[in-house]
Design an enzyme around this catalytic site. Structure first.
Site, PDB file in Angstrom:
ATOM      1  N   LYS A 203       0.826  -1.195   0.000  1.00 13.76           N
ATOM      2  CA  LYS A 203       0.000   0.000   0.000  1.00 13.76           C
ATOM      3  C   LYS A 203       0.869   1.257   0.000  1.00 13.76           C
ATOM      4  CE  LYS A 203      -3.803  -1.971   2.782  1.00 13.76           C
ATOM      5  NZ  LYS A 203      -4.928  -1.789   1.867  1.00 13.76           N
ATOM      6  N   ARG A 277      -9.973 -11.897   2.647  1.00 14.07           N
ATOM      7  CA  ARG A 277     -10.780 -13.043   2.214  1.00 14.07           C
ATOM      8  C   ARG A 277     -10.035 -14.356   2.403  1.00 14.07           C
ATOM      9  NH1 ARG A 277     -11.183 -10.323  -3.579  1.00 14.07           N
ATOM     10  NH2 ARG A 277     -11.033  -8.559  -2.172  1.00 14.07           N
TER      11      ARG A 277
END
Length: 424
Positions: A203, A277
């Site tokens: 990020k 996930r």
């Protein structure tokens, strides 16, 4: 201690106040309701009062009710402690508000905690300890950590967390007030990424700054269970928190890795920043093994959900229309906001891989179009077909900076909805 009393009125302010929605006279503040969404007006007014340096308020007057007092408290809350709201009205309302405040403060502290102070094991232990203090002998738990995760085939949590020096962990907690053979009514699953660097799909600094909030799902389901227990929950509920730090090191998982899950599903990692996930897949399988009739997972999962519904709604997904309707009914009962997004069987196949059954995302920025639904489709692969399932993408759980409705940091929006679902 200086105390400001706050009252509500439907009268317009005196002419010299112009269009002000909050007016003052000595130690009294008056919020002027103008019709429309009155709870939103109350919450915005609370923000204004708080930002003027007011730390301690007493709510007074006959126009306050349970919902408006809670809206005020949500607007008045900040990441920094040292503030207080005293309730008014019936003893029953005061008790409900106190229970909500305790649960919200627990979640808010966890979410706002620094990544250094809140490791995966610390998150698991704090959640278990808090619930144990509420439920006593009705609560039992185990924590699976580090290499033991691999031995039990919880490969997603292990892969995401193995790059950190602090081990990943799965909290398995059982609240059972009914006896040993009681069926599990609901299983809760929470994403507990205590810090998300993005891994090798790194990020930016701006995108990483708020990533202490990436365990918001774990805090939300824990606080919801604790709140429901305080309000007399009399059904068996199991809780699974999937806790890890997503960091870069020589041990970190990599793009192109393939994970083989406990149910046999193979997953190619095409984005290490789509890690939530991967850990939830383990939690959903564990939840499915309980035989629970309803499985609820909550996660700060996708930016796509924020783009779709904004930051004042949580996005909800389910293959069952009745489950979506129940979630909407529960949210409305406690004046929280949810909005259903699409989830069809073909969403399971929207992250294709040439090397595995599926990829964990699409190799495009943000996962491409329909990213929130595609993520839900991925998770669906790991849910028992016999269970009703609700996936909550917590778009409204955290504010990176203060807004007209919320102080910067955790909002706890979603705690009441899931607690209400547990009661239903």
């Amino acid at each position: 201690m200086n105390i400001m009393t706050v009252t509500l009125t439907t009268e317009a302010p005196a002419e010299h106040w112009g269009k002000a929605d909050v007016t003052y006279q000595g130690t009294k503040a008056t919020i002027h309701l103008s019709g429309g969404d009155e709870l939103r007006q109350v919450q915005m007014a609370a923000r204004k009062i708080r930002t003027q340096g007011i730390n301690y308020v007493q709510l007074e007057g006959g126009l306050w009710n349970l919902h408006s007092q809670w809206a005020f408290a949500q607007g008045f809350a900040t990441a920094k402690t040292g503030y207080q709201v005293d309730w008014c009205g019936s003893d029953a309302d005061k008790e409900t508000l106190n229970h909500r405040a305790v649960a919200a403060q627990f979640a808010r502290k966890l979410i706002n905690d620094t990544p250094e102070d809140l490791s995966p094991l610390s998150l698991a232990n704090q959640a278990a300890s808090w619930l144990k203090n509420i439920g006593g002998d009705h609560v039992s738990f185990t924590i699976v950590e580090g290499q033991e995760l691999l031995e039990k085939k919880w490969v997603g949590i292990h892969a995401v967390g193995r790059g950190s020096e602090r081990p990943p962990a799965l909290l398995e907690l059982d609240f059972n007030p009914l006896g040993a053979d009681a069926p599990v009514s609901v299983a809760l699953v929470g994403k507990g990424i205590t810090f998300d660097s993005g891994g090798y799909s790194l990020k930016s600094s701006e995108g990483m700054l708020a990533m202490k909030c990436d365990m918001g799902g774990a805090a939300t389901v824990t606080a919801a269970l604790g709140l429901a227990m305080k309000e007399g929950l009399n059904k068996r509920v199991k809780l699974f928190l999937c806790c890890a730090e997503n960091l870069i090191s020589g041990r970190a998982f990599k793009l192109g890795d393939i994970l083989t899950y406990k149910n046999g599903t193979t997953v190619e990692v095409v984005n290490t920043d789509a890690e939530g996930r991967l850990v939830l897949a383990d939690g959903l399988q564990a939840a499915s093994e309980t035989g629970a009739g309803l499985i609820i997972d909550a996660a700060t999962l996708t930016g796509a959900a924020v783009m779709a519904v904004g930051s004042n709604y949580n996005a909800i997904f389910s293959p069952q229309m009745a489950t979506l309707q129940l979630a909407q009914k529960s949210a409305a009962a406690v004046s929280e906001n949810v909005w259903p997004l699409p989830l069809d069987a073909w969403h399971k196949d929207m992250c294709p891989s040439a090397y595995a059954d599926t990829a964990n995302s699409r190799p495009t920025k943000g996962g491409g179009a329909g990213g929130a639904s595609n993520a839900a489709g991925f998770l669906w692969r790991f849910v028992s077909p016999e269970a009703n399932w609700l996936h909550v993408d917590l778009a409204a759980a955290f504010e990176s900076s203060a807004s007209p409705l919320w102080g910067a940091g955790a909002t706890t929006h979603g705690v009441l909805t899931i607690a209400e679902l547990l009661k239903d």
